[in-house]
Write an enzyme that holds these catalytic residues in place. Structure first.
Site, PDB file in Angstrom:
ATOM      1  CD  GLU A   1       0.919  -1.379   9.686  1.00  0.00           C
ATOM      2  OE1 GLU A   1      -0.196  -1.415   9.128  1.00  0.00           O
ATOM      3  OE2 GLU A   1       1.977  -1.652   9.101  1.00  0.00           O
TER       4      GLU A   1
ATOM      5  CD  GLU B   1      -0.565  -5.860   7.251  1.00  0.00           C
ATOM      6  OE1 GLU B   1      -1.062  -5.909   6.114  1.00  0.00           O
ATOM      7  OE2 GLU B   1      -1.033  -5.177   8.183  1.00  0.00           O
TER       8      GLU B   1
ATOM      9  CE1 TYR C   1      -4.487   0.668   9.995  1.00  0.00           C
ATOM     10  CE2 TYR C   1      -3.751  -1.587   9.682  1.00  0.00           C
ATOM     11  CZ  TYR C   1      -3.493  -0.225   9.694  1.00  0.00           C
ATOM     12  OH  TYR C   1      -2.237   0.238   9.417  1.00  0.00           O
TER      13      TYR C   1
ATOM     14  CG  ASP D   1      -1.885   1.090   1.335  1.00  0.00           C
ATOM     15  OD1 ASP D   1      -2.382   1.506   0.283  1.00  0.00           O
ATOM     16  OD2 ASP D   1      -2.135   1.572   2.461  1.00  0.00           O
TER      17      ASP D   1
HETATM   18  C1  BDP Z   1      -1.543  -2.395   6.698  1.00  0.00           C
HETATM   19  C2  BDP Z   1      -0.220  -2.301   5.949  1.00  0.00           C
HETATM   20  C3  BDP Z   1       0.136  -0.873   5.562  1.00  0.00           C
HETATM   21  C4  BDP Z   1      -1.067  -0.182   4.984  1.00  0.00           C
HETATM   22  C5  BDP Z   1      -2.169  -0.175   6.033  1.00  0.00           C
HETATM   23  C6  BDP Z   1      -3.426   0.545   5.531  1.00  0.00           C
HETATM   24  O1  BDP Z   1       0.815  -2.853   6.707  1.00  0.00           O
HETATM   25  O2  BDP Z   1       1.189  -0.898   4.633  1.00  0.00           O
HETATM   26  O3  BDP Z   1      -0.789   1.092   4.524  1.00  0.00           O
HETATM   27  O4  BDP Z   1      -2.523  -1.510   6.278  1.00  0.00           O
HETATM   28  O5  BDP Z   1      -4.244  -0.100   4.893  1.00  0.00           O
HETATM   29  O6  BDP Z   1      -2.129  -3.599   6.499  1.00  0.00           O
HETATM   30  O7  BDP Z   1      -3.552   1.727   5.755  1.00  0.00           O
END
Ligand code: BDP
Length: 693
Positions: free
Chosen positions: A574, A485, A538, A228
């Site tokens: 993250e 990932e 997330y 991404d």
């Molecule tokens: C995670 C990835 C990261 C992405 C992020 C996203 O590690 O590179 O930019 O998601 O979707 O899974 O913002």
């Protein structure tokens, strides 16, 4: 690596063929390609990478000269349908002006993608060619060696000097160099030509695939990838020309310890290259003098070794290296001077300084258990970011103004760490992190890797070997991240990662191994091999968007299950949500600044519950700043999960995060709070949102 004589064209063509084949995915045997299940490989016979030699960061000294080749170069774009045309037609033999292609001025360092105004250059797939001229003094002809060093070219590069091959390299974000003494016109003009190929395939790190797309103008190659961030390419970091004496220090390694009684210890090892010196010179006794100086330049230790290139220096009352906000004097660095002294007579009289190199050294002890990561015996709680090397116009090009601004923002917000997601960052940024006391989780470029097989593993091991070799002497590096990932729930991941991690541990230079995982604790085949388990999740974004009431329980439960299953320290690498700067909504709605604030605040609550359990050792926001991605319908001009905009200005959440990061620093290490952390509201109200403040 140097190409020799007539073999050149064959090897070049072979190398390019291999690159193209992997980019086109044709390297996969037909019989396997259509299988639904990717076969499981054995990795017993895997070839380990040849250990990297040399590549010390170019530093001037009384025996070395360094010149920058940064500036305006010229660039020519190959036809994407014919990336090897320049090789066939030997564009490297003359100026690129003779290629018949349009020549455009191109700054180095910078990604080439956003410099021009056409999408053909921005979205180019295949090779581009760079060149520039430079002069070399006549004085460099005898008695010294001249090296050409690239901080990084993405993804692969072949380099010629005056039409003759000098070196080649693949895997972006890593340095490479060559001794070009035999190729130079001393006292005259020289031409350096670089062919840079941005194609990613099944066996590149990271992976991608090039496919043929039908367009209104016929079929064209298109690069696809699942990661991404935009696949920026070009000469991304500085290019240096530097000299070394014929007998010179080619490599250095230091390891340090700091004990509670204030004693520091530096174990060092040095490699000497005398291969180009005449035999009689090689036989001269070579001594090594090591001098340690503190930040004021005062000598605090010294040693003289005869014919021995390793040793230990004890530093009583040492000033240890501490991270930012853990001590009032973070990032303390000594300067360690290594001097090669050649004794001109057998009795060591008539000593002459042969070579001198100064390495900044931070004295600290790093250790870990199945519960914590400790620096100088103190358990760490990491608070920071996943980041990108990314900015407008420059793309991934090194920019000192941006670097300084980013570190100022990191310090303003009270962060003490970041992860070099998802590739090695510039050497200059690593030096800055040492100086500022910012801790680094140092990640190799293996993002989203999939389709596990031996040749990919060889590349992956090589990327880690090169990274560790480059960064092992930085006190700021507290862990190596072997992947972000990866598809680690796939059956093929088990043996692949067991082999990768076993190898990496054998070269890990006193650092623990980690990774940023998005599989679940029950399916992941990688976590069991790591020292620290990091996960990306997330909550209330990719899952349950809009429901910030579904964060605290889910997050704490997930962290606990990682812990229960693997009994290792746990980090969240993250979390976050896309946020359009200036978009507001009351009540909060996804993509608004209010939503990002709410989402973070709920995470903080979960983190505080987890912090009580001691094995939870860090929280990393995704992302430090907004960044460019490939064009997709889920991204508005790029990924907007930044706490700062792409232009490095704070979104509303930055102020909240700042209050939290300083509150934690105060709670754990009693650091003073910045005066502007809170603003006056009224005589009777609390000045901040955070109880600790
Ligand atoms: C995670 C990835 C990261 C992405 C992020 C996203 O590690 O590179 O930019 O998601 O979707 O899974 O913002």
């Amino acid at each position: 690596m140097r190409w020799k004589g007539k073999a050149l064209p064959f090897f070049l063509v072979l190398q390019l063929y291999v690159l193209q084949v992997s980019a086109n995915q044709e390297g996969i045997p037909q019989s396997l390609k259509h299988n639904k299940e990717w076969p499981l490989f054995e990795y017993g016979e895997i070839r380990k990478p040849t250990p990297t030699k040399g590549l010390l960061y170019p530093r001037e000294s009384e025996t070395r000269e360094v010149r920058s080749l940064d500036g305006m170069w010229r660039l020519v774009r190959s036809d994407p349908k014919d990336p090897l045309q320049g090789i066939r037609e030997k564009w490297y033999a003359n100026s690129l002006r003779m290629s018949g292609k349009e020549v455009i001025p191109m700054p180095v360092p910078a990604s080439y993608n956003d410099i021009a105004t056409t999408d053909s250059l921005r979205d180019h797939v295949g090779t581009v060619w760079y060149e520039r001229t430079f002069y070399v003094p006549r004085l460099w002809k005898d008695g010294v060696r001249t090296w050409l060093r690239f901080g990084s070219v993405h993804y692969s590069a072949i380099v010629w000097i005056n039409g003759r091959n000098a070196t080649s390299h693949s895997i972006g974000h890593l340095p490479f160099e060559a001794d070009i003494s035999a190729l130079l016109n001393f006292g005259g003009e020289n031409l350096v030509t670089v062919m840079c190929d941005n194609r990613l395939g099944n066996r590149t790190i990271p992976q991608g695939s090039v496919y043929q797309a039908s367009t209104d103008k016929g079929t064209v190659p298109v690069q696809s990838y699942t990661f991404d961030f935009f696949n920026y390419a070009g000469i991304h970091r500085s290019v240096h020309l530097y000299t070394t004496p014929l007998i010179h220090i080619s490599d250095l390694e230091v390891r340090t310890l700091y004990s509670s009684n204030g004693m520091g210890r530096i174990d060092y090892r040095l490699w000497v290259d005398a291969s180009q010196a005449a035999e009689y010179q090689q036989m001269l006794v070579t001594n090594l003098r090591v001098v340690l100086r503190d930040r004021d330049g005062t000598e605090v230790g010294q040693q003289m070794n005869r014919l021995v290139y390793q040793g230990s220096l004890l530093v009583p009352s040492a000033k240890p290296w501490w991270p930012y906000l853990m001590n009032s004097d973070p990032g303390y660095l000594y300067s360690m001077e290594f001097q090669l002294v050649v004794a001109c007579n057998e009795d060591d009289s008539g000593c002459a300084l042969q070579d001198a190199y100064r390495l900044p050294v931070g004295i600290r002890t790093l250790s870990w258990s199945n519960q914590s990561l400790l620096l100088n015996g103190v358990p760490l709680y990491l608070r920071g970011f996943g980041r990108h090397e990314d900015s407008d116009i420059r793309g991934k090009g090194l920019d000192n103004a941006l670097l300084a601004r980013d570190f100022n923002l990191l310090k303003w917000i009270g962060a003490n760490a970041y992860r070099t997601s998802h590739y090695p960052y510039s050497e200059e940024s690593m030096q800055f992190a040492d100086e500022q006391g910012i801790m680094i989780i140092d990640e190799c470029p293996a993002v989203n890797i999939d389709i596990f097989e031996p040749q990919l593993l060889e590349q992956h091991m090589s990327s880690l070997e090169q990274l560790i070799h480059r960064d092992r002497n930085h006190p700021s590096v507290i862990a190596w991240s072997v992947a972000n990932e990866p598809r680690s729930a796939k059956p093929g991941a088990l043996e692949y990662f067991e082999t990768l991690v076993t190898y990496t541990r054998s070269i890990a230079q006193g650092r623990p191994l980690t990774a940023a995982i998005n599989a679940s604790p029950s399916t992941c085949h990688l976590a069991q091999f790591l020292d620290i388990v990091g996960f990306n999740r997330y909550n209330s974004w990719y899952q349950n968007a809009g429901r910030t009431d579904m964060i605290v329980d889910q997050l704490t439960e997930e962290a606990e299950s990682w812990r229960d299953k693997f009994e290792k320290p746990i980090i969240q690498f993250e979390y976050g949500g896309d946020t359009m700067e200036g978009m507001h909504s009351l009540p909060a709605f996804i993509w608004s600044e209010e939503y990002q604030v709410q989402l973070f605040s709920k995470h903080f609550r979960a983190f505080d519950e987890l912090r009580g359990k001691r094995w939870f050792i860090g929280e990393f926001v995704w992302n430090f700043a907004d960044f460019r991605t490939a064009q997709t319908i889920t991204r508005v001009g790029g990924n907007k999960k930044g706490v700062f905009t792409r232009n490095r200005q704070p979104k509303e959440v930055a102020h909240l995060l700042r209050q939290r990061y300083f509150a934690i620093a105060r709670e754990l290490d009693h650091c003073p709070l910045p005066e502007d952390l809170t603003v006056y509201i009224s005589r009777h109200s609390k000045h901040s949102r955070h109880n600790e403040l």
